[in-house]
Write an enzyme that holds these catalytic residues in place. Structure first.
Site, PDB file in Angstrom:
ATOM      1  N   LEU A 189       0.846  -1.186   0.000  1.00 37.24           N
ATOM      2  CA  LEU A 189       0.000   0.000   0.000  1.00 37.24           C
ATOM      3  C   LEU A 189       0.888   1.245   0.000  1.00 37.24           C
ATOM      4  O   LEU A 189       1.909   1.282   0.693  1.00 37.24           O
ATOM      5  CB  LEU A 189      -0.919   0.011   1.240  1.00 37.24           C
ATOM      6  CG  LEU A 189      -1.941  -1.130   1.336  1.00 37.24           C
ATOM      7  CD1 LEU A 189      -2.591  -1.152   2.717  1.00 37.24           C
ATOM      8  CD2 LEU A 189      -3.016  -1.006   0.256  1.00 37.24           C
ATOM      9  N   GLU A 192      -8.139   3.495   8.585  1.00 36.50           N
ATOM     10  CA  GLU A 192      -8.705   3.018   7.319  1.00 36.50           C
ATOM     11  C   GLU A 192      -8.571   1.495   7.239  1.00 36.50           C
ATOM     12  O   GLU A 192      -9.498   0.798   6.818  1.00 36.50           O
ATOM     13  CB  GLU A 192      -7.985   3.719   6.152  1.00 36.50           C
ATOM     14  CG  GLU A 192      -8.791   3.822   4.865  1.00 36.50           C
ATOM     15  CD  GLU A 192      -9.023   2.503   4.206  1.00 36.50           C
ATOM     16  OE1 GLU A 192     -10.185   2.213   3.843  1.00 36.50           O
ATOM     17  OE2 GLU A 192      -8.065   1.734   4.046  1.00 36.50           O
TER      18      GLU A 192
HETATM   19  N1  FOL Z   1      -9.459  -1.791   1.105  1.00 36.97           N
HETATM   20  C1  FOL Z   1      -9.351  -0.705   1.879  1.00 36.97           C
HETATM   21  N2  FOL Z   1     -10.421   0.067   2.078  1.00 36.97           N
HETATM   22  N3  FOL Z   1      -8.194  -0.390   2.478  1.00 36.97           N
HETATM   23  C2  FOL Z   1      -7.101  -1.174   2.339  1.00 36.97           C
HETATM   24  O1  FOL Z   1      -6.036  -0.862   2.906  1.00 36.97           O
HETATM   25  C3  FOL Z   1      -7.164  -2.337   1.534  1.00 36.97           C
HETATM   26  N4  FOL Z   1      -6.092  -3.169   1.380  1.00 36.97           N
HETATM   27  C4  FOL Z   1      -6.216  -4.251   0.623  1.00 36.97           C
HETATM   28  C5  FOL Z   1      -7.449  -4.513  -0.003  1.00 36.97           C
HETATM   29  N5  FOL Z   1      -8.498  -3.713   0.148  1.00 36.97           N
HETATM   30  C6  FOL Z   1      -8.392  -2.622   0.919  1.00 36.97           C
HETATM   31  C7  FOL Z   1      -5.079  -5.185   0.439  1.00 36.97           C
HETATM   32  N6  FOL Z   1      -3.973  -4.949   1.344  1.00 36.97           N
HETATM   33  C8  FOL Z   1      -4.043  -5.875   5.393  1.00 36.97           C
HETATM   34  C9  FOL Z   1      -2.905  -5.327   4.826  1.00 36.97           C
HETATM   35  C10 FOL Z   1      -2.911  -5.028   3.469  1.00 36.97           C
HETATM   36  C11 FOL Z   1      -4.027  -5.267   2.684  1.00 36.97           C
HETATM   37  C12 FOL Z   1      -5.158  -5.801   3.275  1.00 36.97           C
HETATM   38  C13 FOL Z   1      -5.164  -6.108   4.633  1.00 36.97           C
HETATM   39  C14 FOL Z   1      -4.047  -6.191   6.851  1.00 36.97           C
HETATM   40  O2  FOL Z   1      -3.020  -6.297   7.478  1.00 36.97           O
HETATM   41  N7  FOL Z   1      -5.246  -6.340   7.445  1.00 36.97           N
HETATM   42  C15 FOL Z   1      -5.494  -6.604   8.843  1.00 36.97           C
HETATM   43  C16 FOL Z   1      -5.584  -5.273   9.563  1.00 36.97           C
HETATM   44  C17 FOL Z   1      -5.036  -5.327  10.925  1.00 36.97           C
HETATM   45  C18 FOL Z   1      -4.959  -3.889  11.490  1.00 36.97           C
HETATM   46  O3  FOL Z   1      -6.007  -3.338  11.894  1.00 36.97           O
HETATM   47  O4  FOL Z   1      -3.864  -3.326  11.454  1.00 36.97           O
HETATM   48  C19 FOL Z   1      -6.873  -7.296   8.963  1.00 36.97           C
HETATM   49  O5  FOL Z   1      -7.055  -8.008   9.954  1.00 36.97           O
HETATM   50  O6  FOL Z   1      -7.739  -7.080   8.099  1.00 36.97           O
END
Ligand code: FOL
Length: 199
Positions: A22, A29
């Site tokens: 990202l 977000e």
């Molecule tokens: N959509 C939106 N709205 N924002 C994003 O950042 C996003 N990112 C992706 C796809 N759609 C999106 C793909 N990239 C994580 C990291 C990168 C990613 C998607 C998810 C991740 O680490 N998610 C954790 C968050 C934990 C936290 O709160 O820090 C999760 O549990 O979903």
């Protein structure tokens, strides 16, 4: 259940990624992403479908994304996810991924990226039986421009005039929790939570 929701954060020029990750760091977000893709009735889970590069872009400590069934799409069926099969599965296409949508255990299906899977899924015609996308949870990154992005999302609104932006109340109702309305600011970045639907 073959209607999928795309979730994405994209700049005004549709930039979504830079150097395999990202382009910004927006904890609130990302929390919205996590809450929206996790929310499901008791005893059910959501599907998060992603391409192989998107899977690799998620920090190792966060993948598989917890409390969601992670589906990774790759033509390479010997790709090693390094995760237990009850949390992450490998499929060779969006269509075979959508066959997992067993309505008794699975609630919603989200396509979480990246550019290849967004483009492929947005190109599918709306159908009552075949997999397709009828909703986009778009976080519009307003400023700065992030002109150095090297991966982009399809301009879905331009490609199909049936896409219309839903009212903020509809967005809250659909996700099932409070979502702040209007321009948000985090780490000097401004953005807005939007929902788009196609009928
Ligand atoms: N959509 C939106 N709205 N924002 C994003 O950042 C996003 N990112 C992706 C796809 N759609 C999106 C793909 N990239 C994580 C990291 C990168 C990613 C998607 C998810 C991740 O680490 N998610 C954790 C968050 C934990 C936290 O709160 O820090 C999760 O549990 O979903």
């Amino acid at each position: 259940m073959s209607r999928f929701t795309i979730i994405v954060a994209a700049t005004k020029s549709h930039g979504i990624g830079l150097n395999g990750r990202l382009p910004w760091r927006l904890p609130k977000e990302l929390k919205y992403f996590s809450d929206a893709t996790t929310a499901a009735p008791e005893g059910q889970q959501n599907l998060v479908i992603m391409g192989r590069k998107c899977w690799e872009s998620i920090p190792k400590k966060h993948r598989p994304l917890p409390k969601r069934l992670n589906v990774v799409v790759s033509r390479n069926q010997s790709y090693d996810l390094g995760a237990s099969p009850d949390t992450a599965v490998l499929k060779d296409s969006l269509k075979s991924a959508s066959a997992l949508m067993d309505p008794s255990h699975l609630h919603r299906g989200f396509i979480i990226g990246g550019s290849t899977l967004y483009e492929e899924s947005l190109g599918l015609p709306l159908s009552p039986t075949e997999p397709c996308v009828d909703r986009v949870l778009l976080t519009r990154i307003l400023s700065p421009a992030f002109d150095d992005c090297d991966v982009f999302m399809t301009d879905f609104v331009k490609d199909d005039p049936r896409w219309t932006r839903a009212a903020h109340a509809e967005l809250k109702e659909w996700v099932g929790f409070e979502v702040p309305e209007g321009v948000q600011e985090e780490n000097g970045v401004t953005y807005e939570f939007q929902m788009w639907v196609r009928k």
